[in-house]
Design an enzyme around this catalytic site. Sequence first.
Site, mmCIF file in Angstrom:
data_model
loop_
_atom_site.group_PDB
_atom_site.id
_atom_site.type_symbol
_atom_site.label_atom_id
_atom_site.label_comp_id
_atom_site.label_asym_id
_atom_site.label_seq_id
_atom_site.Cartn_x
_atom_site.Cartn_y
_atom_site.Cartn_z
ATOM 1 N N THR A 198 -35.528 -49.212 -5.095
ATOM 2 C CA THR A 198 -34.327 -48.539 -4.616
ATOM 3 C C THR A 198 -33.586 -47.918 -5.787
ATOM 4 O O THR A 198 -33.695 -48.376 -6.928
ATOM 5 C CB THR A 198 -33.400 -49.519 -3.878
ATOM 6 O OG1 THR A 198 -32.292 -48.791 -3.329
ATOM 7 C CG2 THR A 198 -32.872 -50.596 -4.816
ATOM 8 N N ASP A 257 -37.173 -50.638 4.115
ATOM 9 C CA ASP A 257 -36.785 -49.398 4.765
ATOM 10 C C ASP A 257 -35.973 -49.806 5.978
ATOM 11 O O ASP A 257 -36.430 -50.601 6.802
ATOM 12 C CB ASP A 257 -37.993 -48.559 5.163
ATOM 13 C CG ASP A 257 -37.587 -47.118 5.447
ATOM 14 O OD1 ASP A 257 -37.022 -46.482 4.547
ATOM 15 O OD2 ASP A 257 -37.829 -46.635 6.576
ATOM 16 N N GLY A 269 -23.445 -47.302 4.088
ATOM 17 C CA GLY A 269 -24.129 -46.659 5.210
ATOM 18 C C GLY A 269 -23.267 -46.615 6.462
ATOM 19 O O GLY A 269 -22.089 -46.257 6.430
ATOM 20 N N ASP A 315 -22.231 -49.135 8.215
ATOM 21 C CA ASP A 315 -21.521 -50.397 8.439
ATOM 22 C C ASP A 315 -20.135 -50.218 9.060
ATOM 23 O O ASP A 315 -19.745 -51.001 9.928
ATOM 24 C CB ASP A 315 -21.397 -51.185 7.134
ATOM 25 C CG ASP A 315 -22.699 -51.877 6.739
ATOM 26 O OD1 ASP A 315 -23.621 -51.943 7.573
ATOM 27 O OD2 ASP A 315 -22.789 -52.348 5.585
ATOM 28 N N HIS A 324 -29.922 -57.580 9.502
ATOM 29 C CA HIS A 324 -31.324 -57.195 9.615
ATOM 30 C C HIS A 324 -32.042 -57.377 8.283
ATOM 31 O O HIS A 324 -33.142 -57.919 8.225
ATOM 32 C CB HIS A 324 -31.419 -55.742 10.056
ATOM 33 C CG HIS A 324 -30.558 -54.802 9.237
ATOM 34 N ND1 HIS A 324 -29.201 -54.961 9.080
ATOM 35 C CD2 HIS A 324 -30.870 -53.696 8.515
ATOM 36 C CE1 HIS A 324 -28.711 -54.006 8.316
ATOM 37 N NE2 HIS A 324 -29.707 -53.224 7.953
#
Length: 234
Positions: A12, A85, A181, A183, A217
């Site tokens: 990343t 991912d 992101g 969130d 997740h």
Amino acid sequence: MTAPSGRVVVATHNEGKLIEMRAILQASLGELGGGRSVLPDLKLVSAGRLGLPDPAETGVTFEQNALIKAKDVARRTGLPALADDSGLVVDVMGAAPGILSARWSGVHGDDKANVRLLLAQIHDLPVSELGARFVTAAALVLPPGVGRQDAAGRQGPTEFIRTGRMEGHLIHEPRGEQGFGYDPIFVPDNQPERAREAGLELTSAQLTPEEKNAISHRGKALKAIMPILIESLA
């Protein structure tokens, strides 16, 4: 055979993601008990810090793209590589943004633009129709000579994938400053006790890092792959 200095390269360029992944893995070491003594020197370093390029994510699933990134980093560094991912799947949008989540607005990694575009696309839909989930596929790739070997010295499996999901729904106005992101517009179904007691629905961006990691997740996928990492590097 153990990787030099217990180093694992995370595929990343997002340092926020690296911090989150490090916290999840360290928590998992504690939960696994003996893992902390097996891997006392586990060190995560990002591909960005090593100046590695981003490979083209040509897969059509989270699993394929995670594996592409991990394989590229393992090949370039000769070190174990961990990649994930992740993306947001919105039911009413036919599972979009999906694998395009990080570049939904057309510019990879522009969180604010991605959120603005998604909110514009769902602005006239009631929250009751905005069921969604975050999905993560985590991939671990071991370079030659690392991991389990048989009696003849042949290397065992070198590619591993685990997945995790966090169910919830979207809202129309961003709330919270944590995370990254999508969130701020995602409300997880699994709320912390403090939210339930207060009758609140917190977004992922309103959760503490510990609260988010416990249900996320990414947390689920990394916790599932952690025992393999320990066994491979012990």
